[in-house]
Enzyme design. Structure first.
Site, PDB file in Angstrom:
ATOM      1  N   GLY A  20       0.801  -1.226   0.000  1.00 34.13           N
ATOM      2  CA  GLY A  20       0.000   0.000   0.000  1.00 34.13           C
ATOM      3  C   GLY A  20       0.832   1.273   0.000  1.00 34.13           C
ATOM      4  N   GLU A 217      -1.363  22.936   6.057  1.00 33.90           N
ATOM      5  CA  GLU A 217      -0.902  22.194   4.880  1.00 33.90           C
ATOM      6  C   GLU A 217      -1.242  22.992   3.625  1.00 33.90           C
ATOM      7  OE1 GLU A 217      -1.546  17.589   5.539  1.00 33.90           O
ATOM      8  OE2 GLU A 217      -3.385  18.668   5.941  1.00 33.90           O
ATOM      9  N   HIS A 241      -3.371  14.275  16.144  1.00 32.71           N
ATOM     10  CA  HIS A 241      -2.086  14.977  16.115  1.00 32.71           C
ATOM     11  C   HIS A 241      -2.067  16.233  16.996  1.00 32.71           C
ATOM     12  CE1 HIS A 241      -1.251  12.225  12.980  1.00 32.71           C
ATOM     13  NE2 HIS A 241      -1.872  12.869  12.018  1.00 32.71           N
TER      14      HIS A 241
HETATM   15  P1  NAP Z   1      -3.720   1.695   0.641  1.00 37.89           P
HETATM   16  O1  NAP Z   1      -2.717   2.341  -0.253  1.00 37.89           O
HETATM   17  O2  NAP Z   1      -5.130   1.581   0.172  1.00 37.89           O
HETATM   18  O3  NAP Z   1      -3.188   0.222   0.956  1.00 37.89           O
HETATM   19  C1  NAP Z   1      -3.964  -0.752   1.568  1.00 37.89           C
HETATM   20  C2  NAP Z   1      -3.168  -2.047   1.663  1.00 37.89           C
HETATM   21  O4  NAP Z   1      -3.994  -3.038   2.252  1.00 37.89           O
HETATM   22  C3  NAP Z   1      -2.693  -2.561   0.339  1.00 37.89           C
HETATM   23  O5  NAP Z   1      -1.420  -3.135   0.487  1.00 37.89           O
HETATM   24  C4  NAP Z   1      -3.730  -3.652   0.033  1.00 37.89           C
HETATM   25  O6  NAP Z   1      -3.129  -4.562  -0.813  1.00 37.89           O
HETATM   26  C5  NAP Z   1      -3.967  -4.203   1.438  1.00 37.89           C
HETATM   27  N1  NAP Z   1      -5.240  -4.876   1.602  1.00 37.89           N
HETATM   28  C6  NAP Z   1      -6.478  -4.413   1.281  1.00 37.89           C
HETATM   29  N2  NAP Z   1      -7.416  -5.338   1.579  1.00 37.89           N
HETATM   30  C7  NAP Z   1      -6.764  -6.404   2.091  1.00 37.89           C
HETATM   31  C8  NAP Z   1      -7.166  -7.664   2.579  1.00 37.89           C
HETATM   32  N3  NAP Z   1      -8.444  -8.042   2.587  1.00 37.89           N
HETATM   33  N4  NAP Z   1      -6.225  -8.503   3.041  1.00 37.89           N
HETATM   34  C9  NAP Z   1      -4.924  -8.163   3.020  1.00 37.89           C
HETATM   35  N5  NAP Z   1      -4.481  -6.981   2.585  1.00 37.89           N
HETATM   36  C10 NAP Z   1      -5.387  -6.112   2.115  1.00 37.89           C
HETATM   37  O7  NAP Z   1      -3.771   2.369   2.074  1.00 37.89           O
HETATM   38  P2  NAP Z   1      -2.614   3.203   2.809  1.00 37.89           P
HETATM   39  O8  NAP Z   1      -2.699   4.619   2.345  1.00 37.89           O
HETATM   40  O9  NAP Z   1      -1.314   2.506   2.675  1.00 37.89           O
HETATM   41  O10 NAP Z   1      -3.131   3.206   4.311  1.00 37.89           O
HETATM   42  C11 NAP Z   1      -2.985   2.086   5.164  1.00 37.89           C
HETATM   43  C12 NAP Z   1      -3.439   2.488   6.566  1.00 37.89           C
HETATM   44  O11 NAP Z   1      -2.612   3.534   7.035  1.00 37.89           O
HETATM   45  C13 NAP Z   1      -4.859   3.025   6.648  1.00 37.89           C
HETATM   46  O12 NAP Z   1      -5.404   2.681   7.894  1.00 37.89           O
HETATM   47  C14 NAP Z   1      -4.671   4.537   6.586  1.00 37.89           C
HETATM   48  O13 NAP Z   1      -5.729   5.222   7.191  1.00 37.89           O
HETATM   49  C15 NAP Z   1      -3.396   4.660   7.381  1.00 37.89           C
HETATM   50  N6  NAP Z   1      -2.619   5.873   7.086  1.00 37.89           N
HETATM   51  C16 NAP Z   1      -2.112   6.079   5.835  1.00 37.89           C
HETATM   52  C17 NAP Z   1      -1.356   7.212   5.593  1.00 37.89           C
HETATM   53  C18 NAP Z   1      -0.739   7.461   4.238  1.00 37.89           C
HETATM   54  O14 NAP Z   1       0.017   8.427   4.123  1.00 37.89           O
HETATM   55  N7  NAP Z   1      -1.004   6.661   3.235  1.00 37.89           N
HETATM   56  C19 NAP Z   1      -1.103   8.128   6.622  1.00 37.89           C
HETATM   57  C20 NAP Z   1      -1.627   7.878   7.895  1.00 37.89           C
HETATM   58  C21 NAP Z   1      -2.375   6.727   8.108  1.00 37.89           C
HETATM   59  P3  NAP Z   1      -3.978  -5.558  -1.765  1.00 37.89           P
HETATM   60  O15 NAP Z   1      -5.000  -4.735  -2.480  1.00 37.89           O
HETATM   61  O16 NAP Z   1      -2.950  -6.174  -2.623  1.00 37.89           O
HETATM   62  O17 NAP Z   1      -4.598  -6.544  -0.837  1.00 37.89           O
END
Ligand code: NAP
Length: 489
Positions: A20, A217, A241
């Site tokens: 992700g 931001e 935060h």
């Molecule tokens: P993302 O890009 O949508 O990634 C989600 C990940 O989860 C992907 O690797 C996806 O891979 C996997 N996934 C989805 N469904 C799944 C399942 N059923 N079983 C196993 N893996 C699964 O999301 P993200 O932005 O990385 O965010 C991840 C978390 O971090 C969230 O809770 C978000 O709120 C938090 N967060 C993110 C950020 C940021 O900057 N991105 C900042 C703060 C907090 P597959 O589709 O291959 O399964």
């Protein structure tokens, strides 16, 4: 550069959501930097886990690209990257099904090492993963789990999530990440507050006029429109935060710098927060950039909801009901598409009780500003005589405590918040992670504010792209004879 790297124990880190955005942008490049710093033991493993079908070699290629794209100019030898990639594995796993769990169990079986499971997935999967970790025998006493924000969307959901996680893990195994706490300056704030005699006697309502916390931001909601429209600045930024920063600024000195001593004091601050009155909150929604609407649309277009009442900006005033802070306003402000990207905590001290100088000499208040980004550092404004002839004229000069001035930058090893926090997970140090009761207390304070908007059908005030937010936010301070600090890059 003097290396101050403290080795960590041998570990396996499983990243659910290892393909992700967060994993590619922050977690994996951060781990690589720790590897290059010599902090990752040779036998440690990082195991990506997600549904996408690929083998470990495919995952290594994905991580190679992610490091190229998000490595942030970190220089390294090609051999270092190859060695790091050699420590990566991948398991195709479904958090909602049975696929892949047996393989993961086999990988993790029989190893005497720290086991950390990073839940970098949608929060709706946290409980499912925790349950399956237990079912497959991985939720043992050695296991640690790292959970990302958002931790619930209100008190009820946060409680339910805490309860679910507590079914499988003890509180001392749960690491709720708030990356603001991993920032260098946030830790420096604690060093400055509790390592000097100078500040603590003045750190109260008798000497402090007010405190401001701004996280501004320049970006909009980007690709997170759907999520953000359901969340808004209050849930996305203030509840976590800004609240954490407020706690660190306002808390009593803990008995020691240990996880529960620090978190007990933070919790007391949250519980002492006054409810926020409706006229002490300003909500805003950013408008499109004039003549550039296609590139920088307004908030409602960006989230795809022409009737959205979600706020992309919030400013509020609160107080803390305890002996130290009674009567001192705390002003919190955060927003998107603002004038500059800037995160700063400002402590504005009171005027001297009496000025011995002529009225036209000028008069300045001491201001301590703790800057989180950009140009991390701490500055104290002090009044001195303007040098030269012409009588006594007073000017305000900054006493700069930033690293760039005081310490040779070549001697400072830059550590991103995520790398620091991941290494703390491996060390088993929860000081910079939120405890379950803290999160619930923060929601208990936030919920009535949000419910009040819903009950009143409150509509956020529009504000210009690249501004400092709605004019009402300026008024919030002005009517009390105060001004926001300028938002500067
Ligand atoms: P993302 O890009 O949508 O990634 C989600 C990940 O989860 C992907 O690797 C996806 O891979 C996997 N996934 C989805 N469904 C799944 C399942 N059923 N079983 C196993 N893996 C699964 O999301 P993200 O932005 O990385 O965010 C991840 C978390 O971090 C969230 O809770 C978000 O709120 C938090 N967060 C993110 C950020 C940021 O900057 N991105 C900042 C703060 C907090 P597959 O589709 O291959 O399964």
């Amino acid at each position: 550069m003097v290396s101050r790297v403290i080795p960590v124990d041998l570990f396996d880190l499983v990243i659910f959501g290892g393909t992700g955005d967060l994993a590619r942008r922050k977690i994996l490049p951060g781990l690589f930097r720790r590897f290059c710093a010599g902090q990752m033991p040779d036998q440690a493993r990082v195991i990506g886990a997600a549904r996408s079908e690929m083998d470990s070699d495919g995952y290594r290629e994905m991580v190679r690209e992610a490091i190229g794209e998000f490595g942030g100019g970190h220089t390294f030898e090609p051999a270092q990257l190859e060695a790091f990639l050699g420590q990566l594995e991948y398991v195709a796993i479904d958090a909602l099904g049975e696929q892949g769990w047996k393989e993961l169990q086999a990988l993790m079986a029989g190893t005497e090492r720290v086991e950390a499971y990073y839940f970098s997935v949608a929060p709706s999967l946290f409980g499912e993963i925790a349950e399956r970790l237990q079912k497959w025998g991985m939720a043992d006493d050695q296991a640690r789990i790292v959970v990302e924000k958002p931790f619930g969307r209100d008190l009820e959901t946060a409680r339910a999530l805490n309860k679910t996680l507590a079914t499988y893990f003890n509180e001392d195994q749960i690491y709720r990440i708030d990356h603001y706490l991993g920032k260098e300056t946030v830790q420096n704030l604690m060093a400055v507050r509790f390592g000097n005699m100078l500040f603590e006697p003045l750190w109260n309502s008798q000497y402090v006029d007010h405190i401001q916390i701004t996280v501004a931001e320049t970006v909009g909601v980007g690709g997170r429109g759907e999520y953000y429209d359901k969340s808004g600045a209050m849930r996305d930024m203030v509840q976590n935060h800004l609240m954490q920063l407020l706690c660190l600024i306002a808390m009593e000195p803990p008995a020691r710098f240990s996880p529960d001593a620090v978190r007990d004091e933070k919790l007391k601050v949250i519980r002492a927060l006054e409810p926020v009155l409706p006229y002490h909150v300003v909500r805003g929604q950013y408008q499109a950039e004039p003549c550039n609407e296609a590139k920088n649309p307004g908030f409602r277009t960006a989230v795809g909801n022409p009737r959205s009442r979600t706020e992309s900006f919030i400013a509020l005033r609160t107080e803390i009901s305890n002996w130290r802070w009674a009567g001192t306003p705390f002003y919190l402000r955060t927003g998107k598409r603002m004038q500059a990207r800037s995160s700063e905590i400002t402590v504005v001290f009171k005027d001297t009780p009496h000025s011995i100088f002529a009225e036209d000499a000028g008069r300045h208040r001491n201001v301590l500003s703790i800057r989180l980004q950009p140009n991390e550092g701490i500055t104290l404004g002090v009044t001195i005589k303007e040098p030269g002839p012409g009588g006594m004229r007073l000017i305000d000069v900054p006493l700069d405590m930033s690293y760039a001035e005081a310490i040779n930058p070549d001697d400072v090893e830059h550590v991103d918040a995520y790398e620091r926090l991941i290494m703390d997970v491996i060390r088993g140090n929860q000081t910079l992670f939120m405890r379950g009761d803290e999160v619930e207390a923060a929601w208990a304070w936030t919920d009535p504010i949000i419910k009040g908007w819903e009950a009143r059908n409150d509509v956020p005030k529009p504000y210009d792209h690249g501004s400092t937010g709605p004019t009402d936010s300026t008024e919030l301070l002005r009517r009390e004879g105060r001004e926001w600090r300028q938002v500067t890059q």
